[in-house]
Design a protein around this motif. Sequence first.
Motif, PDB file in Angstrom:
ATOM      1  N   ARG A 191     -32.527 -11.562  13.068  1.00  0.00           N
ATOM      2  CA  ARG A 191     -32.069 -12.428  14.163  1.00  0.00           C
ATOM      3  C   ARG A 191     -31.249 -13.521  13.492  1.00  0.00           C
ATOM      4  O   ARG A 191     -31.787 -14.449  12.904  1.00  0.00           O
ATOM      5  CB  ARG A 191     -33.263 -13.018  14.914  1.00  0.00           C
ATOM      6  N   ILE A 192     -29.935 -13.365  13.545  1.00  0.00           N
ATOM      7  CA  ILE A 192     -29.036 -14.295  12.867  1.00  0.00           C
ATOM      8  C   ILE A 192     -28.320 -15.143  13.909  1.00  0.00           C
ATOM      9  O   ILE A 192     -27.864 -14.627  14.933  1.00  0.00           O
ATOM     10  CB  ILE A 192     -28.016 -13.538  11.996  1.00  0.00           C
ATOM     11  N   ILE A 193     -28.231 -16.437  13.620  1.00  0.00           N
ATOM     12  CA  ILE A 193     -27.502 -17.348  14.497  1.00  0.00           C
ATOM     13  C   ILE A 193     -26.568 -18.214  13.667  1.00  0.00           C
ATOM     14  O   ILE A 193     -26.808 -18.460  12.488  1.00  0.00           O
ATOM     15  CB  ILE A 193     -28.449 -18.254  15.325  1.00  0.00           C
ATOM     16  N   LEU A 194     -25.496 -18.644  14.304  1.00  0.00           N
ATOM     17  CA  LEU A 194     -24.615 -19.654  13.743  1.00  0.00           C
ATOM     18  C   LEU A 194     -24.839 -20.914  14.558  1.00  0.00           C
ATOM     19  O   LEU A 194     -24.771 -20.876  15.796  1.00  0.00           O
ATOM     20  CB  LEU A 194     -23.152 -19.222  13.837  1.00  0.00           C
ATOM     21  N   VAL A 195     -25.125 -22.025  13.884  1.00  0.00           N
ATOM     22  CA  VAL A 195     -25.399 -23.281  14.553  1.00  0.00           C
ATOM     23  C   VAL A 195     -24.323 -24.296  14.184  1.00  0.00           C
ATOM     24  O   VAL A 195     -24.012 -24.468  13.006  1.00  0.00           O
ATOM     25  CB  VAL A 195     -26.786 -23.851  14.131  1.00  0.00           C
ATOM     26  N   LEU A 196     -23.766 -24.939  15.192  1.00  0.00           N
ATOM     27  CA  LEU A 196     -22.860 -26.060  14.982  1.00  0.00           C
ATOM     28  C   LEU A 196     -23.453 -27.262  15.692  1.00  0.00           C
ATOM     29  O   LEU A 196     -23.760 -27.191  16.880  1.00  0.00           O
ATOM     30  CB  LEU A 196     -21.467 -25.796  15.578  1.00  0.00           C
ATOM     31  N   GLN A 197     -23.669 -28.335  14.962  1.00  0.00           N
ATOM     32  CA  GLN A 197     -24.052 -29.585  15.569  1.00  0.00           C
ATOM     33  C   GLN A 197     -22.764 -30.376  15.711  1.00  0.00           C
ATOM     34  O   GLN A 197     -22.085 -30.661  14.728  1.00  0.00           O
ATOM     35  CB  GLN A 197     -25.100 -30.296  14.726  1.00  0.00           C
ATOM     36  N   VAL A 243     -14.544 -31.551  20.521  1.00  0.00           N
ATOM     37  CA  VAL A 243     -15.736 -31.636  19.688  1.00  0.00           C
ATOM     38  C   VAL A 243     -15.351 -31.347  18.238  1.00  0.00           C
ATOM     39  O   VAL A 243     -14.329 -30.708  17.972  1.00  0.00           O
ATOM     40  CB  VAL A 243     -16.833 -30.641  20.138  1.00  0.00           C
ATOM     41  N   PHE A 244     -16.182 -31.830  17.317  1.00  0.00           N
ATOM     42  CA  PHE A 244     -15.999 -31.526  15.902  1.00  0.00           C
ATOM     43  C   PHE A 244     -17.376 -31.457  15.245  1.00  0.00           C
ATOM     44  O   PHE A 244     -18.232 -32.294  15.506  1.00  0.00           O
ATOM     45  CB  PHE A 244     -15.138 -32.590  15.205  1.00  0.00           C
ATOM     46  N   PRO A 245     -17.598 -30.448  14.392  1.00  0.00           N
ATOM     47  CA  PRO A 245     -18.930 -30.288  13.794  1.00  0.00           C
ATOM     48  C   PRO A 245     -19.217 -31.306  12.702  1.00  0.00           C
ATOM     49  O   PRO A 245     -18.376 -31.569  11.853  1.00  0.00           O
ATOM     50  CB  PRO A 245     -18.876 -28.873  13.207  1.00  0.00           C
ATOM     51  N   HIS A 246     -20.406 -31.883  12.759  1.00  0.00           N
ATOM     52  CA  HIS A 246     -20.878 -32.705  11.648  1.00  0.00           C
ATOM     53  C   HIS A 246     -21.858 -31.908  10.791  1.00  0.00           C
ATOM     54  O   HIS A 246     -22.248 -32.342   9.714  1.00  0.00           O
ATOM     55  CB  HIS A 246     -21.503 -34.026  12.119  1.00  0.00           C
ATOM     56  N   ASN A 247     -22.235 -30.725  11.271  1.00  0.00           N
ATOM     57  CA  ASN A 247     -23.130 -29.843  10.535  1.00  0.00           C
ATOM     58  C   ASN A 247     -22.910 -28.428  11.043  1.00  0.00           C
ATOM     59  O   ASN A 247     -22.723 -28.223  12.243  1.00  0.00           O
ATOM     60  CB  ASN A 247     -24.581 -30.275  10.748  1.00  0.00           C
ATOM     61  N   MET A 248     -22.917 -27.449  10.121  1.00  0.00           N
ATOM     62  CA  MET A 248     -22.731 -26.053  10.516  1.00  0.00           C
ATOM     63  C   MET A 248     -23.471 -25.170   9.513  1.00  0.00           C
ATOM     64  O   MET A 248     -23.350 -25.352   8.306  1.00  0.00           O
ATOM     65  CB  MET A 248     -21.245 -25.696  10.516  1.00  0.00           C
ATOM     66  N   ASN A 290     -24.291 -35.943  21.270  1.00  0.00           N
ATOM     67  CA  ASN A 290     -24.123 -34.830  20.344  1.00  0.00           C
ATOM     68  C   ASN A 290     -24.544 -33.545  21.046  1.00  0.00           C
ATOM     69  O   ASN A 290     -25.447 -33.543  21.867  1.00  0.00           O
ATOM     70  CB  ASN A 290     -24.968 -35.028  19.089  1.00  0.00           C
ATOM     71  N   ILE A 291     -23.893 -32.468  20.662  1.00  0.00           N
ATOM     72  CA  ILE A 291     -24.138 -31.167  21.272  1.00  0.00           C
ATOM     73  C   ILE A 291     -24.514 -30.189  20.169  1.00  0.00           C
ATOM     74  O   ILE A 291     -23.930 -30.204  19.086  1.00  0.00           O
ATOM     75  CB  ILE A 291     -22.871 -30.658  21.983  1.00  0.00           C
ATOM     76  N   THR A 292     -25.467 -29.326  20.441  1.00  0.00           N
ATOM     77  CA  THR A 292     -25.791 -28.226  19.544  1.00  0.00           C
ATOM     78  C   THR A 292     -25.258 -26.945  20.166  1.00  0.00           C
ATOM     79  O   THR A 292     -25.464 -26.680  21.345  1.00  0.00           O
ATOM     80  CB  THR A 292     -27.313 -28.114  19.323  1.00  0.00           C
ATOM     81  N   PHE A 293     -24.552 -26.177  19.354  1.00  0.00           N
ATOM     82  CA  PHE A 293     -23.999 -24.886  19.764  1.00  0.00           C
ATOM     83  C   PHE A 293     -24.668 -23.810  18.921  1.00  0.00           C
ATOM     84  O   PHE A 293     -24.714 -23.910  17.697  1.00  0.00           O
ATOM     85  CB  PHE A 293     -22.485 -24.854  19.523  1.00  0.00           C
TER      86      PHE A 293
END
Length: 175
Positions: free
Chosen positions: A165-171, A75-80, A103-106
Amino acid sequence: MYKYFKYDNFLSDSLYNKIYKISRKINWQTHPGLDGNFSNHLTHQIIDSKLKKSKLQEPYKQLVKVISNRLKVKVFPHNMYFNLYQHGNECGIHQDRSTENKNITFILFLTDEWQANEHGEHILYDRTETEILFSCVPFSNTALIFDSGLKHGISPISRFCNKDRIILVLQLDIV
């Protein structure tokens, strides 16, 4: 068929702590409507679709490797980006991309000693938003991975909760 997975203690303590420390030094910004109608949480963009594969910085490069290894697919992020929510912040029901199984959301939860009664659960909905498919309390170092076409949002954070409430999102694109 939409897929979703939850992993407790997703990262090693070392990698989690590196990302956690970054999340506590962010210059947060507002971006109204970023995640659906009525969204008013804070955000910090790290990368967007213009990133070249060779430009991904540490510790994010290591994180992408862990995700790829765990899912057994490259996988490789197109948005983070990071998001920050507090009591009173909203996150409207939305989908990250409308492509099914491409596409996957992490999401990595970077919370401090979160308690279930503080709420702020991440909720995955069916296409019609009439059924909850899955709900996840944002416990520290928990990862939620799902098809980016799934509709999702968060439940309101309790008025008794004074934590971030902090999150890190990788699309992520499957490569």
